[in-house]
Motif scaffolding. Structure first.
Motif, PDB file in Angstrom:
ATOM      1  N   GLN A  86       0.838  -1.200   0.000  1.00  0.00           N
ATOM      2  CA  GLN A  86       0.000   0.000   0.000  1.00  0.00           C
ATOM      3  C   GLN A  86       0.868   1.242   0.000  1.00  0.00           C
ATOM      4  OE1 GLN A  86      -2.836   0.198   3.190  1.00  0.00           O
ATOM      5  NE2 GLN A  86      -3.428   2.305   2.749  1.00  0.00           N
ATOM      6  N   TYR A  90      -2.955   0.668  -3.685  1.00  0.00           N
ATOM      7  CA  TYR A  90      -3.150  -0.515  -2.837  1.00  0.00           C
ATOM      8  C   TYR A  90      -3.241  -1.725  -3.755  1.00  0.00           C
ATOM      9  CZ  TYR A  90      -5.043  -3.860   0.498  1.00  0.00           C
ATOM     10  OH  TYR A  90      -5.227  -4.965   1.285  1.00  0.00           O
ATOM     11  N   PRO A 134      -6.459  -7.929  -5.848  1.00  0.00           N
ATOM     12  CA  PRO A 134      -7.398  -6.806  -5.703  1.00  0.00           C
ATOM     13  C   PRO A 134      -6.653  -5.474  -5.600  1.00  0.00           C
ATOM     14  CG  PRO A 134      -7.151  -7.922  -3.606  1.00  0.00           C
ATOM     15  CD  PRO A 134      -6.370  -8.734  -4.620  1.00  0.00           C
ATOM     16  N   THR A 135      -7.182  -4.461  -6.240  1.00  0.00           N
ATOM     17  CA  THR A 135      -6.618  -3.110  -6.145  1.00  0.00           C
ATOM     18  C   THR A 135      -7.730  -2.155  -5.737  1.00  0.00           C
ATOM     19  OG1 THR A 135      -7.064  -2.624  -8.470  1.00  0.00           O
ATOM     20  CG2 THR A 135      -4.911  -3.569  -7.942  1.00  0.00           C
ATOM     21  N   MET A 136      -7.335  -1.101  -5.053  1.00  0.00           N
ATOM     22  CA  MET A 136      -8.314  -0.111  -4.624  1.00  0.00           C
ATOM     23  C   MET A 136      -7.611   1.211  -4.309  1.00  0.00           C
ATOM     24  SD  MET A 136      -9.166  -1.502  -0.772  1.00  0.00           S
ATOM     25  CE  MET A 136      -9.357  -3.191  -1.326  1.00  0.00           C
ATOM     26  N   GLU A 137      -8.401   2.251  -4.177  1.00  0.00           N
ATOM     27  CA  GLU A 137      -7.881   3.575  -3.834  1.00  0.00           C
ATOM     28  C   GLU A 137      -8.425   3.951  -2.466  1.00  0.00           C
ATOM     29  OE1 GLU A 137      -7.809   8.126  -5.680  1.00  0.00           O
ATOM     30  OE2 GLU A 137      -8.567   6.430  -6.848  1.00  0.00           O
ATOM     31  N   MET A 138      -7.543   4.177  -1.520  1.00  0.00           N
ATOM     32  CA  MET A 138      -7.950   4.460  -0.139  1.00  0.00           C
ATOM     33  C   MET A 138      -7.740   5.938   0.176  1.00  0.00           C
ATOM     34  SD  MET A 138      -6.491   1.036   1.759  1.00  0.00           S
ATOM     35  CE  MET A 138      -7.515   1.309   3.200  1.00  0.00           C
TER      36      MET A 138
END
Length: 425
Positions: free
Chosen positions: A253, A293, A304-308
């Motif tokens: 991350q 991430y 899995p990818t994401m924006e935090m």
């Protein structure tokens, strides 16, 4: 009675003396440990002049004796504009364990300019499952053993050892001070390092890294294994199930104070050293897509990818301060990015692929080729003067013979038969 009293007094004195001896031995052991720690700290805080920046250039020559030839290929292929810039960067790695040691080795082989290594533990035989440490290093601090190994791998890299616990008051102050030190790049803005990699295995250490980076406005990357189970009765079987899940699942991350969620905003679920270093190089050398991430589950081959985004009600005061700074600077930054994109769009001109190349490759539309062959002026008919095809083309076999041609062939055969009969008569 008098003799008994004297005997009791003597026994008490003997017991007190024995107890004093034990206390003295304990104090001596503690003093010895303190001296060892001070000696280790002394080595980690060496004179900066002993670690002068590297002057020699990275060679792009493709020869077996050049350790950077395959790395410089990224520049020759146009993926990275200037790979040699990696010499200018400093990366701090907190935790020299299973992930941190591999990340440090990878960055060293990539030719990073400076590595700051933090850990309080010592090398044990139980660490031999990792290729990084060697049996003869048992008893050494992990950071000193790491510096020894990394210096052997690539002496061009400046490696600094910090044997300390960042969760203690003194350790945290030393950690902050070392990150602020700018002797490697005096003109650098902000802190003295370009990136901090958190490779620790506990919540307290992650919170310490988070606090330091928030206070210094320092970009960092968090990594760790995901703890997927929460059970009350931890039997041996369940422990193995938890271990396997932790072993095959992890994440990396990117945390930018004020722009993305900090560790206090949203603690991550739980890394793979290769993914961590890959993301590090993309961020430092500015190529490809930097993941904010990226999770990893090898049991399901799932990434899995994401924006935090940061939490406006974060409990960390420094994080809230960085958020305010980011919001204030965001309009100007967005405007600059838009202007840059528009300028690049104006400069970009459409040209045919391989318009100019040493192999004389040309790109032709398929429709043009079909028209060329249809008119009979294609490559099959375009022979130099004086040359003919020995065999007919495949298309000619598809054509049926004309009636006149068939009659002429029959007449020729009749004439030939008459000539043979005349010879035999």
């Amino acid at each position: 009675m008098h003799r008994c009293d004297r005997r009791d007094v003597a026994e008490e004195e003997e017991e007190e003396f024995s107890l004093a001896q034990k206390k003295q031995l304990v104090m001596e052991a503690e003093l010895k440990q303190v001296l060892n720690d001070l000696d280790s700290l002394k080595h980690s805080l060496l004179d900066p002049s002993h670690h002068a920046p590297i002057d020699k250039d990275m060679s792009a020559e493709v020869v077996d004796s050049n350790p950077y030839s395959r790395l410089m290929a990224l520049q020759r292929m146009g993926i990275v504009q200037n790979y040699e810039r990696i010499r200018e960067f400093s990366v701090a790695i907190v935790g020299i364990g299973g992930v941190g040691s591999v990340a440090a080795e990878m960055l060293t082989r990539c030719g990073i300019g400076r590595l700051l290594l933090y850990d309080y533990d010592r090398v044990e035989l139980a660490n031999m499952n990792r290729l990084f440490f060697r049996p003869e290093q048992v008893g050494m601090t992990k950071t000193d053993a790491a510096v020894q190994t990394l210096s052997d791998i690539n002496p061009d890299v400046v490696c600094l050892s910090y044997t300390l616990n960042i969760t203690t008051v003194q350790g945290f102050e030393t950690f902050m001070s070392s990150l602020k030190n700018k002797y490697f790049r005096p003109a650098k803005e902000g802190s003295g390092v370009d990136l901090v990699l958190s490779c620790v295995d506990n919540y307290e250490a992650r919170m310490a890294v988070n606090q330091a980076c928030n206070e210094l406005n320092q970009t960092w990357m968090e990594s760790g294994f995901i703890f997927l189970a929460s059970v009350d009765d931890l039997s041996e079987y369940i422990l193995w199930q938890v271990y396997l899940k932790m072993l095959f699942s992890g994440h990396i991350q990117l945390l930018i104070p004020g722009e993305t969620a900090c560790f206090a905003c949203a603690p991550p679920l739980g890394v793979v050293a290769g993914l961590l270093v890959q993301n590090t190089l993309k961020l430092l050398l500015q190529f490809g897509h930097v993941s904010l991430y990226l999770g990893y589950n090898s049991l399901k081959d799932y990434f899995p990818t994401m924006e935090m985004r940061p939490n406006p009600q974060c409990s960390n005061a420094a994080c809230l301060e960085r958020q305010k700074e980011y919001i204030l600077a965001k309009p100007a930054r967005d405007a600059a990015a838009k202007t840059k994109m528009e300028a690049e769009a104006l400069l970009a001109t459409e040209i045919p692929l391989h318009a100019d190349n040493e192999w004389n490759i040309s790109v032709v539309d398929d429709s043009e080729l079909e028209n060329t062959y249809a008119t009979g002026s294609g490559p099959a008919d375009a022979l130099p003067e004086g040359l003919t095809h020995e065999l007919p083309s495949a298309d000619e076999f598809q054509k049926l013979p004309d009636a006149d041609t068939t009659t002429a062939t029959i007449d020729d055969l009749e004439e030939l038969r008459k000539q043979l009969d005349a010879l035999n008569a």
